[in-house]
Motif scaffolding. Structure first.
Motif, PDB file in Angstrom:
ATOM      1  N   GLY A  30       0.810  -1.217   0.000  1.00  0.00           N
ATOM      2  CA  GLY A  30       0.000   0.000   0.000  1.00  0.00           C
ATOM      3  C   GLY A  30       0.838   1.259   0.000  1.00  0.00           C
ATOM      4  O   GLY A  30       0.426   2.300  -0.521  1.00  0.00           O
ATOM      5  N   LEU A  31       2.015   1.186   0.546  1.00  0.00           N
ATOM      6  CA  LEU A  31       2.899   2.345   0.610  1.00  0.00           C
ATOM      7  C   LEU A  31       3.381   2.758  -0.771  1.00  0.00           C
ATOM      8  O   LEU A  31       3.439   3.938  -1.101  1.00  0.00           O
ATOM      9  CB  LEU A  31       4.103   2.019   1.505  1.00  0.00           C
ATOM     10  N   ILE A  32       3.704   1.808  -1.597  1.00  0.00           N
ATOM     11  CA  ILE A  32       4.221   2.100  -2.940  1.00  0.00           C
ATOM     12  C   ILE A  32       3.081   2.237  -3.943  1.00  0.00           C
ATOM     13  O   ILE A  32       3.127   3.090  -4.830  1.00  0.00           O
ATOM     14  CB  ILE A  32       5.197   0.984  -3.395  1.00  0.00           C
ATOM     15  N   ASP A  33       2.043   1.434  -3.822  1.00  0.00           N
ATOM     16  CA  ASP A  33       0.970   1.402  -4.830  1.00  0.00           C
ATOM     17  C   ASP A  33       0.101   2.650  -4.835  1.00  0.00           C
ATOM     18  O   ASP A  33      -0.498   2.967  -5.852  1.00  0.00           O
ATOM     19  CB  ASP A  33       0.086   0.181  -4.626  1.00  0.00           C
ATOM     20  N   ARG A  34       0.031   3.361  -3.744  1.00  0.00           N
ATOM     21  CA  ARG A  34      -0.852   4.529  -3.722  1.00  0.00           C
ATOM     22  C   ARG A  34      -0.250   5.728  -4.453  1.00  0.00           C
ATOM     23  O   ARG A  34      -0.945   6.678  -4.767  1.00  0.00           O
ATOM     24  CB  ARG A  34      -1.202   4.915  -2.285  1.00  0.00           C
ATOM     25  N   ASN A  35       1.036   5.696  -4.722  1.00  0.00           N
ATOM     26  CA  ASN A  35       1.708   6.793  -5.419  1.00  0.00           C
ATOM     27  C   ASN A  35       2.180   6.313  -6.787  1.00  0.00           C
ATOM     28  O   ASN A  35       3.332   5.979  -6.978  1.00  0.00           O
ATOM     29  CB  ASN A  35       2.911   7.288  -4.609  1.00  0.00           C
ATOM     30  N   LYS A  36       1.283   6.306  -7.753  1.00  0.00           N
ATOM     31  CA  LYS A  36       1.638   5.835  -9.093  1.00  0.00           C
ATOM     32  C   LYS A  36       1.970   6.981 -10.040  1.00  0.00           C
ATOM     33  O   LYS A  36       2.413   6.745 -11.153  1.00  0.00           O
ATOM     34  CB  LYS A  36       0.509   4.998  -9.680  1.00  0.00           C
ATOM     35  N   ALA A  37       1.771   8.206  -9.605  1.00  0.00           N
ATOM     36  CA  ALA A  37       2.061   9.362 -10.448  1.00  0.00           C
ATOM     37  C   ALA A  37       2.914  10.354  -9.664  1.00  0.00           C
ATOM     38  O   ALA A  37       3.001  10.295  -8.439  1.00  0.00           O
ATOM     39  CB  ALA A  37       0.763  10.026 -10.883  1.00  0.00           C
ATOM     40  N   GLY A  38       3.558  11.241 -10.386  1.00  0.00           N
ATOM     41  CA  GLY A  38       4.369  12.261  -9.750  1.00  0.00           C
ATOM     42  C   GLY A  38       5.744  11.755  -9.376  1.00  0.00           C
ATOM     43  O   GLY A  38       6.227  10.749  -9.902  1.00  0.00           O
ATOM     44  N   PHE A  39       6.383  12.467  -8.457  1.00  0.00           N
ATOM     45  CA  PHE A  39       7.742  12.120  -8.049  1.00  0.00           C
ATOM     46  C   PHE A  39       7.801  10.745  -7.393  1.00  0.00           C
ATOM     47  O   PHE A  39       8.689   9.950  -7.681  1.00  0.00           O
ATOM     48  CB  PHE A  39       8.290  13.185  -7.090  1.00  0.00           C
ATOM     49  N   PHE A  40       6.855  10.453  -6.511  1.00  0.00           N
ATOM     50  CA  PHE A  40       6.859   9.163  -5.831  1.00  0.00           C
ATOM     51  C   PHE A  40       6.451   8.021  -6.756  1.00  0.00           C
ATOM     52  O   PHE A  40       6.611   6.854  -6.417  1.00  0.00           O
ATOM     53  CB  PHE A  40       5.959   9.202  -4.593  1.00  0.00           C
ATOM     54  N   GLY A  41       5.936   8.344  -7.924  1.00  0.00           N
ATOM     55  CA  GLY A  41       5.640   7.334  -8.926  1.00  0.00           C
ATOM     56  C   GLY A  41       6.894   6.655  -9.451  1.00  0.00           C
ATOM     57  O   GLY A  41       6.841   5.535  -9.961  1.00  0.00           O
ATOM     58  N   LEU A  42       8.034   7.327  -9.325  1.00  0.00           N
ATOM     59  CA  LEU A  42       9.308   6.717  -9.718  1.00  0.00           C
ATOM     60  C   LEU A  42       9.598   5.464  -8.896  1.00  0.00           C
ATOM     61  O   LEU A  42      10.120   4.481  -9.422  1.00  0.00           O
ATOM     62  CB  LEU A  42      10.448   7.717  -9.555  1.00  0.00           C
ATOM     63  N   PHE A  43       9.255   5.507  -7.622  1.00  0.00           N
ATOM     64  CA  PHE A  43       9.481   4.341  -6.769  1.00  0.00           C
ATOM     65  C   PHE A  43       8.582   3.177  -7.182  1.00  0.00           C
ATOM     66  O   PHE A  43       8.995   2.021  -7.128  1.00  0.00           O
ATOM     67  CB  PHE A  43       9.273   4.700  -5.297  1.00  0.00           C
ATOM     68  N   PHE A  44       7.350   3.492  -7.597  1.00  0.00           N
ATOM     69  CA  PHE A  44       6.449   2.455  -8.094  1.00  0.00           C
ATOM     70  C   PHE A  44       7.019   1.819  -9.357  1.00  0.00           C
ATOM     71  O   PHE A  44       7.031   0.600  -9.509  1.00  0.00           O
ATOM     72  CB  PHE A  44       5.059   3.044  -8.371  1.00  0.00           C
ATOM     73  N   LYS A  45       7.534   2.664 -10.262  1.00  0.00           N
ATOM     74  CA  LYS A  45       8.102   2.149 -11.508  1.00  0.00           C
ATOM     75  C   LYS A  45       9.359   1.330 -11.248  1.00  0.00           C
ATOM     76  O   LYS A  45       9.589   0.297 -11.888  1.00  0.00           O
ATOM     77  CB  LYS A  45       8.393   3.304 -12.451  1.00  0.00           C
ATOM     78  N   MET A  46      10.181   1.766 -10.310  1.00  0.00           N
ATOM     79  CA  MET A  46      11.384   0.996  -9.965  1.00  0.00           C
ATOM     80  C   MET A  46      11.023  -0.339  -9.333  1.00  0.00           C
ATOM     81  O   MET A  46      11.685  -1.347  -9.577  1.00  0.00           O
ATOM     82  CB  MET A  46      12.269   1.802  -9.027  1.00  0.00           C
TER      83      MET A  46
END
Length: 71
Positions: A30-46
């Motif tokens: 839930g920590l990574i999946d909720r931020n799929k766009a913007g700056f924190f979306g980079l962590f989701f993509k990584m």
């Protein structure tokens, strides 16, 4: 030296971010999946790169970087 100007350090930082994001997503999705766009979306993509698409290549790159760092 800064990691941006040294290619080996830049690769090491990218590999560590991929591995850390993948581990964080496996531990707390839930920590990574909720931020799929913007700056924190980079962590989701990584995390996606580390878990499915390029996992064998990331593993090999980590091993090569470890051997290169130890020598």
């Amino acid at each position: 030296q800064s990691a941006l100007f040294n290619f080996q350090s830049l690769l090491l930082v990218i590999l560590l971010l991929i591995c850390t994001s993948t581990y964080a997503r496996a531990t707390a999705p839930g920590l990574i999946d909720r931020n799929k766009a913007g700056f924190f979306g980079l962590f989701f993509k990584m995390a996606r790169i580390g878990e499915q698409r390029l996992s064998p290549y990331v593993s090999i790159a980590c091993l090569v970087m470890a051997v290169y760092t130890l020598t």
